[in-house]
Design a protein around this motif. Structure first.
Motif, PDB file in Angstrom:
ATOM      1  N   ARG A   1       0.823  -1.211   0.000  1.00  0.00           N
ATOM      2  CA  ARG A   1       0.000   0.000   0.000  1.00  0.00           C
ATOM      3  C   ARG A   1       0.859   1.264   0.000  1.00  0.00           C
ATOM      4  NH1 ARG A   1      -5.610  -1.206   2.120  1.00  0.00           N
ATOM      5  NH2 ARG A   1      -5.689  -3.477   2.152  1.00  0.00           N
ATOM      6  N   GLN A   2       2.009   1.183   0.620  1.00  0.00           N
ATOM      7  CA  GLN A   2       2.871   2.362   0.646  1.00  0.00           C
ATOM      8  C   GLN A   2       3.325   2.739  -0.758  1.00  0.00           C
ATOM      9  OE1 GLN A   2       6.082   1.903   3.443  1.00  0.00           O
ATOM     10  NE2 GLN A   2       4.738   1.861   5.214  1.00  0.00           N
ATOM     11  N   ARG A   3       3.670   1.758  -1.572  1.00  0.00           N
ATOM     12  CA  ARG A   3       4.090   2.040  -2.938  1.00  0.00           C
ATOM     13  C   ARG A   3       2.929   2.580  -3.773  1.00  0.00           C
ATOM     14  NH1 ARG A   3       9.406   2.897  -3.541  1.00  0.00           N
ATOM     15  NH2 ARG A   3      10.556   1.453  -2.181  1.00  0.00           N
ATOM     16  N   LEU A   4       1.720   2.073  -3.533  1.00  0.00           N
ATOM     17  CA  LEU A   4       0.553   2.599  -4.228  1.00  0.00           C
ATOM     18  C   LEU A   4       0.324   4.058  -3.850  1.00  0.00           C
ATOM     19  CD1 LEU A   4      -1.949  -0.401  -3.887  1.00  0.00           C
ATOM     20  CD2 LEU A   4      -0.583   0.223  -5.889  1.00  0.00           C
ATOM     21  N   ILE A   5       0.449   4.352  -2.569  1.00  0.00           N
ATOM     22  CA  ILE A   5       0.265   5.718  -2.078  1.00  0.00           C
ATOM     23  C   ILE A   5       1.299   6.654  -2.695  1.00  0.00           C
ATOM     24  CG2 ILE A   5       0.611   7.118   0.008  1.00  0.00           C
ATOM     25  CD1 ILE A   5      -0.948   4.945   1.534  1.00  0.00           C
ATOM     26  N   LEU A   6       2.536   6.196  -2.758  1.00  0.00           N
ATOM     27  CA  LEU A   6       3.590   7.019  -3.354  1.00  0.00           C
ATOM     28  C   LEU A   6       3.305   7.262  -4.836  1.00  0.00           C
ATOM     29  CD1 LEU A   6       6.316   8.450  -3.243  1.00  0.00           C
ATOM     30  CD2 LEU A   6       7.428   6.227  -3.570  1.00  0.00           C
ATOM     31  N   GLY A   7       2.850   6.248  -5.554  1.00  0.00           N
ATOM     32  CA  GLY A   7       2.550   6.405  -6.973  1.00  0.00           C
ATOM     33  C   GLY A   7       1.444   7.404  -7.225  1.00  0.00           C
ATOM     34  N   ILE A   8       0.378   7.339  -6.439  1.00  0.00           N
ATOM     35  CA  ILE A   8      -0.732   8.291  -6.590  1.00  0.00           C
ATOM     36  C   ILE A   8      -0.244   9.710  -6.326  1.00  0.00           C
ATOM     37  CG2 ILE A   8      -2.978   8.993  -5.667  1.00  0.00           C
ATOM     38  CD1 ILE A   8      -3.385   5.974  -4.970  1.00  0.00           C
ATOM     39  N   SER A   9       0.568   9.871  -5.299  1.00  0.00           N
ATOM     40  CA  SER A   9       1.098  11.199  -4.969  1.00  0.00           C
ATOM     41  C   SER A   9       1.972  11.731  -6.090  1.00  0.00           C
ATOM     42  CB  SER A   9       1.892  11.123  -3.660  1.00  0.00           C
ATOM     43  OG  SER A   9       1.091  10.652  -2.603  1.00  0.00           O
TER      44      SER A   9
ATOM     45  N   SER B   1       1.285  15.077  -8.229  1.00  0.00           N
ATOM     46  CA  SER B   1       2.365  16.062  -8.273  1.00  0.00           C
ATOM     47  C   SER B   1       2.722  16.399  -9.722  1.00  0.00           C
ATOM     48  CB  SER B   1       3.598  15.525  -7.541  1.00  0.00           C
ATOM     49  OG  SER B   1       4.650  16.473  -7.547  1.00  0.00           O
ATOM     50  N   TYR B   2       2.679  15.394 -10.588  1.00  0.00           N
ATOM     51  CA  TYR B   2       2.935  15.637 -12.017  1.00  0.00           C
ATOM     52  C   TYR B   2       1.883  16.586 -12.594  1.00  0.00           C
ATOM     53  CZ  TYR B   2       2.715  14.719 -17.047  1.00  0.00           C
ATOM     54  OH  TYR B   2       2.644  14.854 -18.409  1.00  0.00           O
TER      55      TYR B   2
ATOM     56  N   VAL C   1       4.756  16.366  -0.388  1.00  0.00           N
ATOM     57  CA  VAL C   1       4.192  15.078   0.026  1.00  0.00           C
ATOM     58  C   VAL C   1       5.023  13.924  -0.533  1.00  0.00           C
ATOM     59  CG1 VAL C   1       2.184  13.553  -0.149  1.00  0.00           C
ATOM     60  CG2 VAL C   1       1.851  16.003   0.264  1.00  0.00           C
ATOM     61  N   VAL C   2       5.377  14.026  -1.810  1.00  0.00           N
ATOM     62  CA  VAL C   2       6.181  12.967  -2.438  1.00  0.00           C
ATOM     63  C   VAL C   2       7.521  12.817  -1.726  1.00  0.00           C
ATOM     64  CG1 VAL C   2       7.423  12.324  -4.541  1.00  0.00           C
ATOM     65  CG2 VAL C   2       5.074  13.164  -4.689  1.00  0.00           C
ATOM     66  N   GLU C   3       8.180  13.929  -1.424  1.00  0.00           N
ATOM     67  CA  GLU C   3       9.467  13.869  -0.742  1.00  0.00           C
ATOM     68  C   GLU C   3       9.329  13.214   0.631  1.00  0.00           C
ATOM     69  OE1 GLU C   3      11.080  17.763  -0.589  1.00  0.00           O
ATOM     70  OE2 GLU C   3      11.309  17.953  -2.763  1.00  0.00           O
TER      71      GLU C   3
END
Length: 391
Positions: free
Chosen positions: A121-129, A133-134, A275-277
């Motif tokens: 889930r952490q990787r999914l959360i990072l991807g959405i963020s 951000s893009y 947030v991404v950082e």
């Protein structure tokens, strides 16, 4: 205008589906998913519709042209891949524009998690963020981010799930002064993810800070598995509530990386790049903590890789962890390599390097400010700890 009208004569997609609220739905079609040439589910969504008895077609055309121009410009692994569009006249007066996306074959993110309980889930959360951000870096406000507008896709030859943002019916380019998303637009979206300043009916646009609130709600639901304001059944009661969307019984280190997204005061919310950082740092530090715990446990129990290496375990005369693990690999005839990537920062300035030390087919992750050399030594340190190598 002529090109737009001629394309409208193409066959109707999902004819008869009265999708009056812009809700996303999936259908099976023979349109191939990009990269594999096979028959897969594609994603169809209504991006705009009007009743011609109430609105002129010219306004419809201007809005759809604006959305299509935006969609064609979006190229990012965490953004649904625009494929094609159609316009159809349905029920004699309803004019609807639909777009097709590829690369969303895994379904909605919460449905995916319901059948993949062990998903990262952490990787999914990072991807959405990263996806949001893009958009923000390209001066685009999404305007309707929620889990229903995040689908799972896969890259060719890769089984790891990739979250991809869709649902661009309310999105707009900040440079376009003709677009203002205020509270009236919120009646067509799920109120659970709408920021409080919009719910309050204040005369403020749904801007990037509103997106950040919706991001916080979306990420929290993915992490916890429950909707915002879970105790409130009727969404319209949210128009009169001052409660927070989530209550946390105890601090969660990963949640702390994005909890400021849910600040009720818009000016206190972080940017999506912040947030991404924060998420990248949280994931990197969490990985290191786990490796350190494993390493300490293995050392306490006199961990040995195998009988083959017993005689070579111990102290290696070296000036650094990198030298020590290199000596260890050489004496035990193991392959060793290091892979680097920028955790924070791009271009000439990198704030944080992350390095993976790959030795004998096993990976050990390290990170450090601000050089590759320090990150390499940190990854080597993790490998030394886990393998019982003492410099």
């Amino acid at each position: 205008m002529a090109d737009f009208a001629s394309s409208a004569s193409s066959s109707c997609i999902a004819s008869g589906s009265h999708n009056l609220d812009g809700e996303v739905f999936d259908i099976q079609t023979t349109v191939p998913s990009l990269g594999d040439g096979g028959e897969n589910s594609v994603l169809i969504e209504v991006i705009h519709e009007v009743d011609l008895l109430q609105e002129e077609a010219e306004h419809f055309v201007q809005h759809v042209e604006r959305q299509l121009k935006m969609l064609r410009s979006l190229i990012h692994t965490n953004i649904a891949r625009f494929q094609e569009w159609t316009v159809n006249l349905e029920d004699k007066t309803w004019l609807r524009a639909r777009v097709t996306y590829a690369g969303c074959e895994g379904g909605k993110v919460m449905e995916y998690l319901s059948t993949n309980a062990n998903a990262d889930r952490q990787r999914l959360i990072l991807g959405i963020s990263r996806g949001l951000s893009y958009l923000h870096s390209n001066h685009i406000v999404h305007g309707n981010l929620n889990p229903s507008n995040v689908h799972i896709g896969y890259d060719v030859g890769d089984k790891d799930p990739i979250p991809r943002i869709n649902g661009f019916g309310f999105s707009y380019a900040i440079r376009d002064e003709s677009v203002h998303l205020k509270v009236e637009g919120a009646c067509f979206v799920s109120l659970r993810y709408v920021p409080p300043e919009i719910l309050a009916g204040d005369e403020v646009p749904y801007d990037r800070r509103g997106d950040v609130w919706s991001l916080g709600c979306t990420l929290s639901q993915i992490l916890l598995g429950r909707r915002p304001y879970e105790g409130i059944r009727n969404e319209y009661h949210l128009l009169f509530t001052v409660m927070d969307p989530y209550e946390w019984g105890s601090p969660d280190p990963f949640y702390e990386a994005f909890q400021r997204c849910l600040a009720r005061e818009p000016s206190l919310r972080p940017s999506t790049s912040d947030v991404v950082e924060s998420l990248e740092l949280a994931i990197a530090s969490g990985t290191n903590r786990k490796l350190l715990e494993v390493g300490e446990h293995n050392i306490m129990n006199e961990f040995q890789i195998g009988d083959r290496f017993k005689s070579n375990m111990g102290t290696y005369a070296a000036a650094s962890f990198t030298d020590a693990i290199n000596n260890f690999a050489w004496q035990n005839k193991l392959s060793i390599d290091w892979v680097f990537y920028e955790s924070i920062g791009h271009g000439p300035v990198t704030l944080l390097w992350t390095c993976t030390c790959i030795i004998g087919g096993q990976s050990y992750v390290g990170s450090a400010f601000p050089s590759r050399k320090d990150a390499k030594n940190d990854a080597s340190k993790m490998a030394c700890i886990c393998l019982g190598v003492v410099p």
